[in-house]
Each structure stands twice: as C-alpha cells, then as structure tokens.
Write an enzyme that holds these catalytic residues in place. Structure first.
Site, PDB file in Angstrom:
ATOM      1  N   LYS A 209       0.845  -1.200   0.000  1.00 58.45           N
ATOM      2  CA  LYS A 209       0.000   0.000   0.000  1.00 58.45           C
ATOM      3  C   LYS A 209       0.880   1.251   0.000  1.00 58.45           C
ATOM      4  O   LYS A 209       0.671   2.170  -0.768  1.00 58.45           O
ATOM      5  CB  LYS A 209      -0.912  -0.047   1.227  1.00 58.45           C
ATOM      6  N   GLU A 215      10.593  -4.830   4.191  1.00 54.90           N
ATOM      7  CA  GLU A 215      10.606  -6.236   3.790  1.00 54.90           C
ATOM      8  C   GLU A 215      10.272  -6.378   2.305  1.00 54.90           C
ATOM      9  O   GLU A 215      10.955  -7.070   1.551  1.00 54.90           O
ATOM     10  CB  GLU A 215       9.572  -7.036   4.611  1.00 54.90           C
ATOM     11  N   GLY A 269      -4.717  -1.938   5.294  1.00 56.29           N
ATOM     12  CA  GLY A 269      -3.937  -3.078   4.810  1.00 56.29           C
ATOM     13  C   GLY A 269      -4.558  -4.418   5.163  1.00 56.29           C
ATOM     14  O   GLY A 269      -4.706  -5.301   4.310  1.00 56.29           O
ATOM     15  N   ARG A 270      -4.978  -4.569   6.418  1.00 53.08           N
ATOM     16  CA  ARG A 270      -5.473  -5.886   6.845  1.00 53.08           C
ATOM     17  C   ARG A 270      -6.902  -6.178   6.370  1.00 53.08           C
ATOM     18  O   ARG A 270      -7.452  -7.233   6.647  1.00 53.08           O
ATOM     19  CB  ARG A 270      -5.344  -6.038   8.363  1.00 53.08           C
ATOM     20  N   GLU A 355      -4.026  -6.703  15.382  1.00 50.38           N
ATOM     21  CA  GLU A 355      -3.533  -5.379  14.968  1.00 50.38           C
ATOM     22  C   GLU A 355      -4.661  -4.352  15.137  1.00 50.38           C
ATOM     23  O   GLU A 355      -4.409  -3.194  15.428  1.00 50.38           O
ATOM     24  CB  GLU A 355      -3.044  -5.425  13.508  1.00 50.38           C
ATOM     25  N   HIS A 386      -4.997 -33.435  18.187  1.00 56.91           N
ATOM     26  CA  HIS A 386      -3.831 -34.220  18.594  1.00 56.91           C
ATOM     27  C   HIS A 386      -2.681 -33.326  19.026  1.00 56.91           C
ATOM     28  O   HIS A 386      -1.556 -33.784  19.188  1.00 56.91           O
ATOM     29  CB  HIS A 386      -3.384 -35.118  17.432  1.00 56.91           C
ATOM     30  N   LYS A 514      10.062  -1.070  14.199  1.00 65.74           N
ATOM     31  CA  LYS A 514      10.581  -0.763  12.858  1.00 65.74           C
ATOM     32  C   LYS A 514      11.641   0.334  12.941  1.00 65.74           C
ATOM     33  O   LYS A 514      12.702   0.235  12.332  1.00 65.74           O
ATOM     34  CB  LYS A 514       9.444  -0.209  11.981  1.00 65.74           C
TER      35      LYS A 514
HETATM   36  O1  F6P Z   1       2.164  -4.448  10.013  1.00 61.30           O
HETATM   37  C1  F6P Z   1       1.992  -3.113   9.743  1.00 61.30           C
HETATM   38  C2  F6P Z   1       1.478  -2.822   8.354  1.00 61.30           C
HETATM   39  O2  F6P Z   1       1.361  -1.451   8.196  1.00 61.30           O
HETATM   40  C3  F6P Z   1       0.149  -3.507   8.074  1.00 61.30           C
HETATM   41  O3  F6P Z   1      -0.945  -2.848   8.563  1.00 61.30           O
HETATM   42  C4  F6P Z   1       0.197  -3.658   6.592  1.00 61.30           C
HETATM   43  O4  F6P Z   1      -0.713  -4.615   6.200  1.00 61.30           O
HETATM   44  C5  F6P Z   1       1.635  -4.061   6.386  1.00 61.30           C
HETATM   45  O5  F6P Z   1       2.347  -3.323   7.355  1.00 61.30           O
HETATM   46  C6  F6P Z   1       2.193  -3.868   5.001  1.00 61.30           C
HETATM   47  O6  F6P Z   1       2.172  -2.535   4.568  1.00 61.30           O
HETATM   48  P1  F6P Z   1       2.291  -2.145   3.054  1.00 61.30           P
HETATM   49  O7  F6P Z   1       1.150  -2.746   2.317  1.00 61.30           O
HETATM   50  O8  F6P Z   1       2.250  -0.653   3.026  1.00 61.30           O
HETATM   51  O9  F6P Z   1       3.606  -2.672   2.527  1.00 61.30           O
END
Ligand code: F6P
Length: 547
Positions: A209, A215, A269-270, A355, A386, A514
């Site tokens: 987003k 990452e 995002g979620r 979150e 199990h 972060k």
């Molecule tokens: O974990 C934090 C967060 O901001 C989430 O809410 C989001 O889904 C994720 O990082 C990834 O963010 P982006 O889509 O901006 O890479």
C-alpha cells in the site's frame, strides 16, 4: 458523525452485566439445556448457507439481552451507519474505512470527499479481470514469449496474509498457475522461493500500500536483481506489476505505469484482500471466483447492516467475545476450522484481530480501565485435537472456541467427511458436557480395573466440561461462502472495537520496533554501537562477531 466515545464500563448495561455475571458464572450449560428444551433453537442464527449455533455458551437469555443493551448504549447501530456511509472513523489516521465499498454493487453510490468512488472501484476490478484473463489464457507472455507458469506475490502483513490465506483456502478452485508468497525479509525465504523458479515464465506481483515497507522493497529488489541476471532491463515491464497507493514510488522502482493497480487510503492493509491486493487470488482461481468471494462478503455486509442486533451474526459473536474477555477474563480465543483448506485462517485472523483491537488507549485518548483485544490462535481439526486440545479440555484456562465446519467436502469422499464431521460435532459436545466422576468410575469398572486403580485414576480422567464454543456450520467451502466467513470476522472486529471504545483501524504499535531496527541496521557498519541497554548491546556485539 464521529464515532461515539463511551466508556463501556460506565454504561448501565455493564453494571447490570457485572451483577448478572455473579449469578451466571457457575451455571452449568448442560443443565441450562435440560431446563430449556428450546435453548438450541433460540440461540441459533440461520442465515443463507450459514447455521450459527451459539447455544453452547455460558449465557442465559438474560445475558444476551444485557449484552444487546450494552450494544445499544455504546451506540453500535450509529457506528455501523457511520462506517458504511464513509465517515472518517479512522480518526487517528484521518481516513474513512471503506473496504466494504470494494465489494459493493456497481450500482451503489459511496461518497468519499464529495465523490462517488464506485466508478474507480469498478475500473480497477475490470483491470484485474482483464489482466488475470490475459495471464491465465497465455495471451500475455514473458520476455522469451513463453506463457506464465508461476506467480510470486511479494508483500507482507495485509499485503500477504489475506491473499495467501485465500489462495490456500480456494486451492480446489485453482488453475494451472503455481503461486508463491515471499513476505519475510529473511533472505533464506526469498532464496528458497527463487530456486524453484524460471525467470522466463514467472510473473511478480509487488503488493505494498505504501511502497515503503522494508521487507517488501528488499525482496522486490533482490528478485529484480535475480531476474536481470538473465533478462534485460526492458523485460522488467513484462514480468513485474505492482499494487499500491504510492504511484510515484512504484514508477521510481521501474514499473510500467500500465502495470500499476491502484488502491486507496480508505482501505486498511489488513482489510485489503478485496482490492487489487487480491490480484494473486484472481490470477490463481480466475476472476469469476474472485468476484464470487467479493459477492459473498457483500452479502455478509448487507446482513450486518440490516439484521436486527439479536439476529446479527457478527454482532452476536462479538458480544459473546466481550462477555468472556471482560467478565470471565478469558485471555484468548481459538478458531478451529474442520477443513484442511483453512490452515492459514487463524494466522490471517491474527493480524485482523490483534492489529485492530490490540489497543490500550480509548477514543478519548485515555488509558482504558478494562481489557481489550483477545489473543487469537488455532489450527484445523482434527490435527489440533492431537496437539493442543488437551489444554482446552483439561487445562486451567478458559478458551472459548469457534468451530467452523462444512457439510460437504469438495471431492465428495463421504467416508472421510463423516469421520471429520463426527469429530467436529463430538468435540463441542465433549467440551459442553465433560465427563463426570461417576462416568469415569463406571467406565473403569467396565474395563475390569481394580477398586484401587479406579480411585487412583479417576481424578485424572474427569473432564469438567462447561467450555464454551460457537458452531459455525456452512454448507460448502466455496469462494462465496469464504467471502462471507471473512467478512463475518471483519465485522466482529469492528463491533468489539466499538464496544471497547478504541480505534480499530490504526496500528501505531508496529512502528517502534521498525524505527529501532532501522537505527540498529545502520550501526552494524559503524565501529561501535551507541545508546543501547546492556543486554541489547551484548547481543549486538555477539552478532557482529558471529555474522
Ligand atoms: O504491520 C503493519 C502494516 O502497516 C500492516 O498494517 C500492513 O498490512 C503491512 O504493514 C504492510 O504494509 P504495506 O502494504 O504498506 O507494505
């Protein structure tokens, strides 16, 4: 209208619930069933292809009335209205919360900043459809003119968990494309995926987003470098597409403007799998199934918006969760799907639930004086039986659990399905009734155990029972029913946030770690580390020596 800001503990209903709790906490559900033969029917919501039985909970009809009174007092109905009508209910980030618009009908009007967003939503859906069809049919080809065989989704958090969970859940409906997910900044993760791939036939979908996430950008850069070992710079346009709100940053990365699938700030995002974040889903199962997923979610939205609160599945599930969290002081909840397809469902829900509602400051900016978000965990039955069911049955913790099951299997193997479902029904029955001392003694006696042995073993074999469960029983796992199920939990999260008077749509709690990681990363190349506690300093020095 801003969201109402009412401390739930200050409501009349909360006070009544506290008093009521004292009279209910030791009631045995099995006795409630014998006293009221209509209990199971009355505490079931039968909606569409969903049958939600919440009668195996430590509640009476009065509990439900009081919980519903609480919902009225915290102005839940007004809050639902505020969310769907595009109010800025994500106040701390100054945003609307409109993932529901992504699955709304094309004829609906949803206004953001004075503009109907539906034409844009429809245009992006059409772009997803066209692109998916072109890739699936082989019309779009890679740089050596071969059709695509593999799709790699590069993203993390909401840009990974939703698509990964849905692709796995809808495996039965999948086409020939093999999908992969790279999320962790762990270089071993991306290398393990890359070693299986041919750059000539692989499509990369970068989902972020913000397009600033460490990452995702690290993985995208590593993958592009790997790709360019064989291909040329101009080939990137054929193999890399991006989903983002940050068009400039995507272009800076070198992605062709035509290959950008936009999303909007009013989608968290979620909650974004319904947007172009779900492109990998559409590529994997085809647009028709992706659209059915959205249609299912839209049906659940309509149910949530229009059903009376006492017949409203997300509302009832949310209130029960509040009941256990705040009155019984349960710390966690389990979600146990009786289908292997939903292996990643609890992991996906962890982000949505934890979150969103892992907050300790209320909507007035004041620390809360009550518990908020629950811990969520789970694995498919029967595997989990199990693994951790021992603790649910005989441990010291109260763990309310949702049991999700489907009447029909997808391959139609009745023998297996009957075995699977007998476990599904047996577990909630066992958790309800337990096993009394008398039953244990009788059983041991029937096995010819000596009186001494019976005395010795009985305490260990007694099950106290009275463990609460919800049974969510669905006809069949289809894209549409999965859409309904996910949306059901999304709305449950929202209702709980409203009751707890917290902002469910920000996530400032992920920032601190972060920031510190960025600081530490820069220090690895310095001659010494600065300003850390003694424990962290020792660890950093050791890492520097060993790396
Ligand atoms: O974990 C934090 C967060 O901001 C989430 O809410 C989001 O889904 C994720 O990082 C990834 O963010 P982006 O889509 O901006 O890479």
């Amino acid at each position: 209208m801003a969201l109402p800001s009412i401390n739930p503990t200050s409501t009349k209903a909360w006070k009544k619930l506290e008093a009521h709790f004292k009279t209910v906490k030791s009631l045995e559900m099995k006795h409630l069933f014998t006293q009221d033969t209509e209990r199971a029917n009355q505490m079931t919501i039968n909606w569409d292809d969903f049958y939600v039985d919440y009668s195996k909970n430590r509640i009476t009809s009065e509990t439900m009335s009081l919980l519903l009174e609480l919902a009225e007092e915290v102005k839940l109905k007004e809050a639902i209205q505020a969310q769907f009508s595009g109010e800025i209910i994500n106040k701390t980030e100054g945003r609307e919360v409109l993932h529901t618009a992504l699955r709304a009908k094309a004829t609906d009007t949803i206004i953001v900043d004075g503009k109907n967003v539906m034409p844009e939503v429809i245009a992006v859906k059409q772009k997803i459809e066209t692109f998916s069809n072109q890739v699936i049919t082989g019309q779009l080809k890679g740089y050596t003119n071969k059709p695509f065989t593999d799709v790699v989704n590069i993203g993390i958090g909401g840009s990974d968990l939703g698509p990964a969970m849905v692709v796995e859940s809808l495996q039965y409906y999948k086409n020939h494309l093999t999908t992969h997910f790279v999320s962790n900044v762990d270089g071993d993760h991306v290398n393990e995926v890359l070693k299986t791939l041919n750059p000539e036939t692989t499509l990369f979908v970068i989902v972020s987003k913000t397009f600033t996430t460490q990452e995702t950008l690290s993985n995208a850069n590593t993958i592009r470098t790997w790709f360019l070992k064989q291909a040329k710079q101009e080939d990137v346009a054929k193999h890399f597409v991006a989903v983002s709100t940050n068009i400039e940053k995507v272009k800076d990365f070198g992605i062709d403007e035509n290959n950008i699938f936009p999303m909007w700030n009013w989608v968290g995002g979620r909650f974004s799998l319904w947007s172009a974040v779900g492109l990998t889903i559409s590529l994997s199962v085809g647009y028709k199934h992706f659209d059915s997923l959205l249609e299912g979610a839209n049906k659940m939205d309509t149910h949530f918006k229009t059903a009376d609160l006492d017949q409203n599945i997300p509302v009832v599930l949310a209130l029960l969760s509040v009941w256990y969290n705040n009155f019984f002081k349960a710390e966690s909840e389990a979600v146990i799907p009786y289908t292997q397809y939903l292996t990643q469902f609890a992991t996906y829900l962890q982000q949505g639930i934890m979150e969103s509602n892992g907050k300790s400051v209320d909507r007035n900016g004041v620390p809360v004086n009550y518990q908020t978000g629950t811990l969520i965990w789970g694995e498919p039955g029967t595997n989990s039986q199990h693994a951790f069911f021992q603790l649910i049955h005989q441990g010291t913790k109260l763990i309310p659990a949702d049991f999700i099951g489907f009447a029909q299997s997808l391959y139609g193997n009745h023998d297996h399905q009957d075995k699977l479902m007998s476990n599904y029904f047996a577990q909630t029955e066992a958790l309800l009734n337990g096993k009394t001392k008398e039953d244990v003694e009788a059983e041991l006696k029937s096995q010819n155990a000596s009186a001494e042995k019976i005395k010795e073993l009985t305490p260990f074999k007694v099950f106290e029972g009275n463990k609460p469960t919800n049974t969510i029983f669905i006809k069949k796992l289809t894209p549409e029913s999965l859409g309904k199920l996910i949306a059901m939990y999304e709305h449950k999260i929202f209702v709980q946030g409203i009751v707890w008077n917290i902002y469910s749509y920000d996530q400032f709690g992920v920032e601190l770690g972060k920031q510190l990681a960025n600081k530490i990363l820069k220090e690895f190349d310095n001659s010494s580390f600065a300003n850390h506690d003694a424990s962290t300093l020792n660890l950093l020095e050791l890492y520097k020596k060993l790396r």
